[in-house]
Design a protein around this motif. Structure first.
Motif, PDB file in Angstrom:
ATOM      1  N   MET A   1       0.832  -1.204   0.000  1.00  0.00           N
ATOM      2  CA  MET A   1       0.000   0.000   0.000  1.00  0.00           C
ATOM      3  C   MET A   1       0.867   1.253   0.000  1.00  0.00           C
ATOM      4  O   MET A   1       0.386   2.341   0.153  1.00  0.00           O
ATOM      5  N   LYS A   2       2.124   1.022  -0.109  1.00  0.00           N
ATOM      6  CA  LYS A   2       3.007   2.173  -0.096  1.00  0.00           C
ATOM      7  C   LYS A   2       2.706   3.069  -1.280  1.00  0.00           C
ATOM      8  O   LYS A   2       2.256   2.617  -2.321  1.00  0.00           O
ATOM      9  N   LYS A   3       2.952   4.326  -1.098  1.00  0.00           N
ATOM     10  CA  LYS A   3       2.858   5.231  -2.221  1.00  0.00           C
ATOM     11  C   LYS A   3       4.244   5.209  -2.834  1.00  0.00           C
ATOM     12  O   LYS A   3       5.173   5.833  -2.344  1.00  0.00           O
ATOM     13  N   ILE A   4       4.402   4.437  -3.840  1.00  0.00           N
ATOM     14  CA  ILE A   4       5.746   4.199  -4.387  1.00  0.00           C
ATOM     15  C   ILE A   4       6.389   5.501  -4.817  1.00  0.00           C
ATOM     16  O   ILE A   4       5.732   6.416  -5.222  1.00  0.00           O
ATOM     17  N   LEU A 456      -2.249  12.488   3.698  1.00  0.00           N
ATOM     18  CA  LEU A 456      -3.669  12.164   3.486  1.00  0.00           C
ATOM     19  C   LEU A 456      -3.826  10.830   2.754  1.00  0.00           C
ATOM     20  O   LEU A 456      -4.699  10.025   3.088  1.00  0.00           O
ATOM     21  N   HIS A 457      -2.994  10.617   1.759  1.00  0.00           N
ATOM     22  CA  HIS A 457      -3.039   9.373   0.983  1.00  0.00           C
ATOM     23  C   HIS A 457      -2.851   8.162   1.908  1.00  0.00           C
ATOM     24  O   HIS A 457      -3.632   7.218   1.875  1.00  0.00           O
ATOM     25  N   GLU A 458      -1.827   8.232   2.752  1.00  0.00           N
ATOM     26  CA  GLU A 458      -1.500   7.083   3.594  1.00  0.00           C
ATOM     27  C   GLU A 458      -2.410   6.972   4.814  1.00  0.00           C
ATOM     28  O   GLU A 458      -2.934   5.909   5.102  1.00  0.00           O
ATOM     29  N   VAL A 459      -2.565   8.080   5.523  1.00  0.00           N
ATOM     30  CA  VAL A 459      -3.240   8.029   6.817  1.00  0.00           C
ATOM     31  C   VAL A 459      -4.751   7.918   6.663  1.00  0.00           C
ATOM     32  O   VAL A 459      -5.417   7.181   7.381  1.00  0.00           O
ATOM     33  N   GLY A 461      -6.510   7.974   3.262  1.00  0.00           N
ATOM     34  CA  GLY A 461      -6.925   7.307   2.024  1.00  0.00           C
ATOM     35  C   GLY A 461      -7.002   5.799   2.118  1.00  0.00           C
ATOM     36  O   GLY A 461      -8.083   5.206   1.987  1.00  0.00           O
ATOM     37  N   HIS A 462      -5.884   5.158   2.350  1.00  0.00           N
ATOM     38  CA  HIS A 462      -5.873   3.694   2.386  1.00  0.00           C
ATOM     39  C   HIS A 462      -6.716   3.145   3.532  1.00  0.00           C
ATOM     40  O   HIS A 462      -7.202   2.021   3.468  1.00  0.00           O
ATOM     41  N   ALA A 463      -6.858   3.929   4.588  1.00  0.00           N
ATOM     42  CA  ALA A 463      -7.562   3.420   5.770  1.00  0.00           C
ATOM     43  C   ALA A 463      -9.077   3.582   5.664  1.00  0.00           C
ATOM     44  O   ALA A 463      -9.824   3.038   6.464  1.00  0.00           O
ATOM     45  N   GLU A 486      -6.847   0.715  -5.963  1.00  0.00           N
ATOM     46  CA  GLU A 486      -6.575   1.060  -4.568  1.00  0.00           C
ATOM     47  C   GLU A 486      -5.754   2.346  -4.465  1.00  0.00           C
ATOM     48  O   GLU A 486      -6.017   3.213  -3.630  1.00  0.00           O
ATOM     49  N   GLU A 487      -4.760   2.481  -5.324  1.00  0.00           N
ATOM     50  CA  GLU A 487      -3.948   3.698  -5.292  1.00  0.00           C
ATOM     51  C   GLU A 487      -4.774   4.907  -5.722  1.00  0.00           C
ATOM     52  O   GLU A 487      -4.619   6.003  -5.179  1.00  0.00           O
ATOM     53  N   ALA A 488      -5.669   4.707  -6.687  1.00  0.00           N
ATOM     54  CA  ALA A 488      -6.542   5.802  -7.116  1.00  0.00           C
ATOM     55  C   ALA A 488      -7.448   6.242  -5.967  1.00  0.00           C
ATOM     56  O   ALA A 488      -7.660   7.430  -5.732  1.00  0.00           O
TER      57      ALA A 488
END
Ligand code: ZN
Length: 681
Positions: A1-4, A456-459, A461-463, A486-488
């Motif tokens: 789920m990392k934002k590469i 925001l993406h990590e904390v 978004g993915h959650a 998922e990344e979108a």
């Protein structure tokens, strides 16, 4: 789920606002003297990063960091082998040549050979780290044979009785023939994506056989499933399908034994009981290969939010397997950046508010967003799939049910992002921004907006969001489109909320103008800049790139009637200019709503249409133009890092201190690693 890795467009930002405490802290170091980018070759820039605060750690903490550092590097060989079954043998051969060739090392041919070697190290194997397409040496086969003959035979990875001529004959087609092992990860759903992918996760199997094998095991009603196949190679022996498990006594045992050895020392030096339990559980996992223990480890790991020293170590991301079962080895060691963490914590605290106010369908909102923890970390070392190319933000673990039941841990790699910003060039911004005001906005708010997007993406978004009961995980339902979708989803949450007054109200953003800077960057990157990363004639393949083009291209289409994003041509150059930010925000909200619906309902058909329509195809004219404009700037589209070097200081048997050094020679570091961390054949 990392934002590469970092968006090319992040290279647009050169100045740093004082809003970011990470930056302030770094600024106090003597950075004029620090060369952030010592080298550039092919499409790669080699960067370095500093570790501010390392000297201030206690002797005991430094000792713990040192053990985790060694455990990280001990697994380095595993990724090479996972990326391709010939990689270790090739690497050892290349390193033997670099170490011992007795001919002319200043010739043009030798320089061409060295570029190949360095690309090989950078990619941890034969295939481009990002596109996963095989790259070829620019020197000739004949020259390669000459190099082998002119090098120390005793350093070559020869089998019993094997001659140099035989080794040369074996490796030459693997290295030089573009048709052999052409692609590491083939996502083209028209063909068998397993047998056409050159990774080393499967041997002698078709896609159908792999799907059947795991479908039989997976129980969609299991509330606490293991990630089937995560830590094994699937092989067919005499018609029988078997898993070769990565563990002590199993596949990759010599490397894993070494990881375990250092983890046990780390356990003894742990900061607290929970951290000790966490490390011990990881050891148990490596010793048994039992994926239930991997789940238990992940739960302990995400709950440990008190330790200031932290690590990632294990089989984590599944991007290297087109079916998303097999995970690559990855390790990162870090400590918490207390100051910068305040920003990310302020966002994490609002998780429920963000969920409640999201434009996604109500039935797919999480009623109770649990356990989101977030921090900014200072990286000390990276290894495996996190090195030399690195993520800038990470959100783990990846198991959906653990995330739902226990939450996840989210980090922003502060000193890495900082080094990117320092090394980036103003030229790209000037070339692709439409006017002076866009450049100014980007300079003023770019780095902050970038960090906020990652947070925001990590904390958040993915959650966020939840899957409809009984639907199955996105990996099961959306298959090869799961990563892109998922990344979108995570990017859209970030884009939607960046432009929210809430961000100003909670004190993390001075004005919505910062969000404008991020919108401009995202559209520029999604519609133009990232095209520089792919070859003319190719389509977009990588999940994160597909996601960005999908979001930007879809928004462009959706806003066309209102001219929300306008394509302008000035002096023969194309620009995309945002005319209405609020309308664009609304469009991002609509996209998010649909992407969440697709995820929650497992709507494969809709995912396929969206990704194939907007995310894959490239406008060939625009592609050519971008490449041309970029080529004049001489900027490497991809970056990776040389790691710091840790050196323990002993008083008798007791470690009393650890010194840190910042090597600046990529080749030397790779040879050093090859010599000291070579545990696999
Ligand atoms: Zn992500």
């Amino acid at each position: 789920m990392k934002k590469i890795i970092f968006l090319i467009a992040a290279a647009l930002f050169i100045t740093l606002t004082g809003c970011d405490s990470t930056n302030k802290k770094n600024e106090t170091m003597k950075q004029e003297e620090f060369n952030y980018q010592p080298e550039q070759f092919a499409d790669l820039g080699i960067l370095r990063y500093q570790v501010p605060g390392f000297e201030d750690l206690s002797a005991k903490d430094k000792e713990l960091v040192y053990y985790l550092y060694q455990a990280s590097l001990a697994g380095r060989d595993i990724l090479y082998d996972q990326n391709g079954k010939h990689n270790l043998k090739i690497r050892k051969t290349l390193e033997a040549i670099v170490n011992s060739y007795n001919g002319d090392k200043t010739s043009e041919e030798y320089q061409k050979f060295m570029v190949y070697v360095k690309r090989f190290w950078f990619s941890n194997g034969l295939h481009h780290h990002y596109s996963t397409a095989k790259f070829l040496p620019l020197c000739s086969k004949e020259y390669f044979a000459e190099l082998l003959m002119g090098s120390d035979k005793s350093l070559m990875p020869l089998n019993e009785g094997e001659t140099i001529e035989q080794l040369t004959a074996e490796l030459t087609p693997i290295i030089f023939d573009p048709k052999i092992d052409a692609k590491r990860v083939n996502l083209n759903s028209d063909v068998d994506i397993i047998s056409t992918s050159a990774n080393n996760y499967y041997e002698g199997l078709t896609q159908k056989e792999v799907e059947d094998f795991y479908n039989k095991q997976e129980d969609k009603n299991d509330p606490a499933p293991i990630w089937y196949g995560l830590n094994s190679k699937l092989v067919k022996n005499n018609g029988k399908i078997e898993e070769e498990v990565y563990k002590v006594g199993g596949l990759y045992s010599p490397a894993i034994e070494n990881i375990v050895l250092w983890l046990k020392k780390a356990s003894a030096a742990a900061q607290n009981d929970l951290q000790k339990k966490t490390i011990d559980k990881l050891v148990e996992f490596y010793e048994t290969g039992d994926l239930k223990k991997w789940n238990e480890y992940n739960i302990l790991w995400l709950q440990d939010t008190l330790s200031t020293i932290d690590f990632v170590n294990g089989f984590i991301e599944v991007y290297g397997d087109p079916l998303g079962h097999k995970a690559s080895y990855e390790a990162i060691v870090s400590f918490k950046d207390q100051e910068a963490t305040k920003r990310i914590e302020a966002i994490g605290k609002q998780a429920q508010w963000f969920e409640d106010n999201s434009p996604i369908p109500n039935e797919y909102k999480k009623k109770n967003v649990v356990g989101i923890s977030a921090k900014v970390i200072t990286v000390v070392v990276e290894s495996g799939d996190a090195s030399p190319s690195t993520p800038i933000g990470i959100n783990l673990p990846n198991a959906t049910w653990i995330r739902k039941e226990y939450g996840s841990k989210s980090v922003n790699l502060g000193n890495i992002v900082f080094a990117y910003d320092k090394a980036s060039a103003e030229g790209v911004l000037k070339e692709f921004a439409f006017d002076e005001s866009e450049i100014e906005l980007s300079k003023k708010y770019g780095p902050l907006a970038d960090n906020l997007h990652t947070d925001l993406h990590e904390v958040i978004g993915h959650a966020s969001g939840q899957i409809k009961d009984g639907v199955g995980t996105p990996k099961q339902t959306l298959k090869n489109y799961a990563s892109t979708i998922e990344e979108a989803r995570a990017d859209l949450v970030a884009l939607y909320y960046l432009m929210d007054q809430k961000m100003v109200d909670i004190g993390v953003m001075p004005t919505l103008d910062a969000a404008k800077a991020e919108y401009q960057k995202y559209i520029r990157n999604g519609l133009m800049l990232q095209l520089n990363r792919i070859e003319i004639g190719d389509n977009v393949e990588e999940s994160h790139m597909r996601n960005r083009q999908l979001i930007a291209g879809w928004a462009y289409e959706k806003g066309k009637a209102d001219n929300v994003i306008e394509k302008k041509v000035k002096d023969g150059k194309t620009y995309f200019v945002i005319n209405d930010y609020q309308k664009l925000r609304k469009i991002f909200g609509e996209e998010l709503r649909e992407i969440q619906r697709i995820t929650s309902e497992g709507d494969f058909a809709a995912a396929k249409i969206l990704v194939e329509t907007y995310g894959v195809k490239v406008d060939s004219e625009l592609h050519k133009e971008v490449k041309e404009r970029y080529s004049k700037l001489n900027i490497a589209p991809y970056k990776g890092f040389i790691n710091p070097l840790l050196k323990p200081v002993y008083d008798g048997d007791k470690m009393v201190d650890v010194k840190i050094e910042y090597p600046d020679d990529f080749t030397k570091q790779m040879l050093y690693y090859g010599k000291n961390y070579s545990f696999l054949k």
